[in-house]
Scaffold this active site. Structure first.
Site, PDB file in Angstrom:
ATOM      1  N   ASP A  13       0.825  -1.224   0.000  1.00 48.31           N
ATOM      2  CA  ASP A  13       0.000   0.000   0.000  1.00 48.31           C
ATOM      3  C   ASP A  13       0.852   1.264   0.000  1.00 48.31           C
ATOM      4  O   ASP A  13       0.432   2.301   0.510  1.00 48.31           O
ATOM      5  CB  ASP A  13      -0.944   0.024   1.217  1.00 48.31           C
ATOM      6  CG  ASP A  13      -1.749  -1.245   1.356  1.00 48.31           C
ATOM      7  OD1 ASP A  13      -2.342  -1.668   0.352  1.00 48.31           O
ATOM      8  OD2 ASP A  13      -1.776  -1.819   2.461  1.00 48.31           O
ATOM      9  N   LYS A  16       2.184   2.097  -5.115  1.00 46.44           N
ATOM     10  CA  LYS A  16       2.855   1.549  -6.293  1.00 46.44           C
ATOM     11  C   LYS A  16       2.126   1.876  -7.583  1.00 46.44           C
ATOM     12  O   LYS A  16       2.742   1.991  -8.635  1.00 46.44           O
ATOM     13  CB  LYS A  16       2.994   0.029  -6.165  1.00 46.44           C
ATOM     14  CG  LYS A  16       4.011  -0.429  -5.133  1.00 46.44           C
ATOM     15  CD  LYS A  16       4.252  -1.924  -5.211  1.00 46.44           C
ATOM     16  CE  LYS A  16       3.065  -2.723  -4.756  1.00 46.44           C
ATOM     17  NZ  LYS A  16       2.761  -2.569  -3.322  1.00 46.44           N
ATOM     18  N   GLN A 226       1.922  -6.507  -2.895  1.00 44.65           N
ATOM     19  CA  GLN A 226       2.195  -6.439  -1.455  1.00 44.65           C
ATOM     20  C   GLN A 226       3.515  -5.695  -1.188  1.00 44.65           C
ATOM     21  O   GLN A 226       3.887  -4.819  -1.943  1.00 44.65           O
ATOM     22  CB  GLN A 226       2.199  -7.836  -0.824  1.00 44.65           C
ATOM     23  CG  GLN A 226       0.848  -8.498  -0.753  1.00 44.65           C
ATOM     24  CD  GLN A 226       0.595  -9.450  -1.888  1.00 44.65           C
ATOM     25  OE1 GLN A 226       1.496  -9.961  -2.536  1.00 44.65           O
ATOM     26  NE2 GLN A 226      -0.662  -9.714  -2.180  1.00 44.65           N
TER      27      GLN A 226
END
Length: 432
Positions: A13, A16, A226
């Protein structure tokens, strides 16, 4: 010319989506190399917002080849649904612009169900991990257990019943143990048969295609999901995802050798957030945490879950720089800190009375570490929309330089708003 790997250097988070979109415009090929549809990012192009969870970012840009690599676990029904959502926005994804590795393991309905059963059981016992219940973990388990159904298997429906029976020998025993009914092989066969014709046109020997593109001198962008601290080996285990999220996985998860990687860019938020359970040394559950979450719009793209928030943790990012071989970072959301009188940065930890400069591997020790903070003067001017260093307040520049010093990596890009053009470029990862 450098092929670029983009990884999250915190718990994911980190923003990206914008950075990957900015880079994908310059890339020829964009590759997803791990994870599933449990993570996502938002791209905003010409005022249109695209929320992607499984598809690589290249699919929304004409002329790019997108690849879903063998390191991904692939939910065929989620894939078909995502294609439909993009088509509603005017983007038609065809086999000419998207390839799926034929040896990619599939996520089935029984994986999603098992994920949910386990989380429910863990909630009752106080050992909840906080998964997205999308079947990612169980699918990786079957892959490692050598019983997965893979994309290539959809081309041979006659051989599927035997493979399904082998899979169900394992899964039905688990379901019985958890107090849930067994699954019949016909149901799984019908589930796969219903989507085979939609998936197979995209299947290919992607390792070969990527090698040919690399040899032809095309720019390849490897896109991770992730973040480093959710890596199955290097993260805050067991509160992690089920795959390797670090830069090294870009090679094995795509079928290219490690020599194909030229530059590793770590996406790093100017503060720290985390979704789900697990340790978070700099978490602030008071006024500052609420401020960061509200100002930063900290809610998950895929799940909508509220993110936990806290000050920047240089210990964790420094560790991420090391395990990924990060060459430079893209620092995001600096503008969220605008207006704070003071800003804290975690520079080390105390553990049982000792000072340490790393995150211990032990779950118990991770829960006991206490952050050591340095306090910096904040800035009252706005950084939002800045596109050059000269537009930044002096204290903001000081903050950025301090972070660089602490983590041992330079800032390559600095993002000052969600808009793609509000970016300060220091070093081009795709250097010629």
């Amino acid at each position: 010319m450098a092929n670029v790997v983009v990884v999250g250097s915190q718990w994911g988070d980190e923003g990206k989506g914008k950075i990957v979109d900015w880079l994908s415009e310059r890339a020829d090929v964009v590759v997803r190399f791990q994870g599933g549809h449990n993570a996502g990012h938002t791209l905003v192009i010409d005022g249109v917002s695209y929320k992607l969870s499984l598809l690589p970012s290249g699919v929304v840009r004409p002329g790019k080849l997108s690849v879903i690599g063998n390191g991904v676990v692939f939910d065929p029904h989620a894939f078909v649904a995502e294609l439909a959502r993009l088509e509603e926005l005017g983007v038609r994804v065809t086999p000419d612009c998207l390839k799926i590795a034929e040896n990619t393991a599939l996520i089935l309905s029984l994986h999603r169900e098992l994920d949910g059963y386990r989380e429910d059981a863990a909630s009752n016992s106080g050992t909840k991990i906080g998964t997205t219940r999308r079947g990612i973990g169980p699918a990786y388990e079957d892959k490692v257990g050598r019983r997965a159904i893979r994309v290539m298997d959809l081309a041979n429906l006659d051989t599927l019943p035997a493979k399904i029976d082998r899979l169900l020998t394992h899964h039905n025993a688990l379901r019985r143990g958890l107090g849930h009914p067994e699954v019949g092989g016909d149901a799984i066969l019908n589930e796969l048969s219903s989507v085979a014709d939609r998936i197979l046109p995209f299947a290919d020997r992607t390792w070969k295609i990527l090698d040919e593109r690399r040899r032809a001198g095309e720019r390849i962008l490897f896109e991770g999901a992730q973040g480093t601290l959710l890596d199955i080996d290097h993260g805050t285990y067991p509160f992690v995802t089920s795959s390797n999220t670090v830069a090294g996985q870009a090679a094995s998860g795509s079928g290219l050798g490690p020599g194909a990687i030229g530059y590793v860019l770590g996406i790093t938020k100017a503060y720290t957030t985390r979704v789900g359970e697990g340790p978070f040394p700099t978490e602030d559950t008071g006024e500052i945490g609420e401020f960061l979450g509200t100002r930063g719009h900290e809610f998950g793209v895929v799940t909508g879950r509220k993110r936990r928030c806290g000050w920047f943790d240089a210990v964790l990012v420094r560790q991420a720089v090391s395990v990924n071989g990060i060459n430079g970072i893209a620092l995001t959301k600096l503008d969220v800190l605008d207006g704070l009188a003071e800003i804290k940065v975690c520079t080390g930890y105390r553990l049982d009375g000792e000072t340490i400069d790393y995150l211990p591997a032990s779950q118990g020790a991770q829960a006991r570490v206490e952050p050591i903070y340095e306090t910096l003067e904040g800035w009252q001017e706005t950084t939002r929309g800045a596109r050059s260093w000269s537009e930044l307040p002096a204290q903001a520049v000081k903050y950025v330089r301090y972070i660089e010093e602490l983590i041992g990596a330079p800032v390559a890009l600095l993002s000052t708003s969600p808009e793609r053009d509000d970016t300060i470029l220091v070093t081009d990862p795709f250097h010629d």
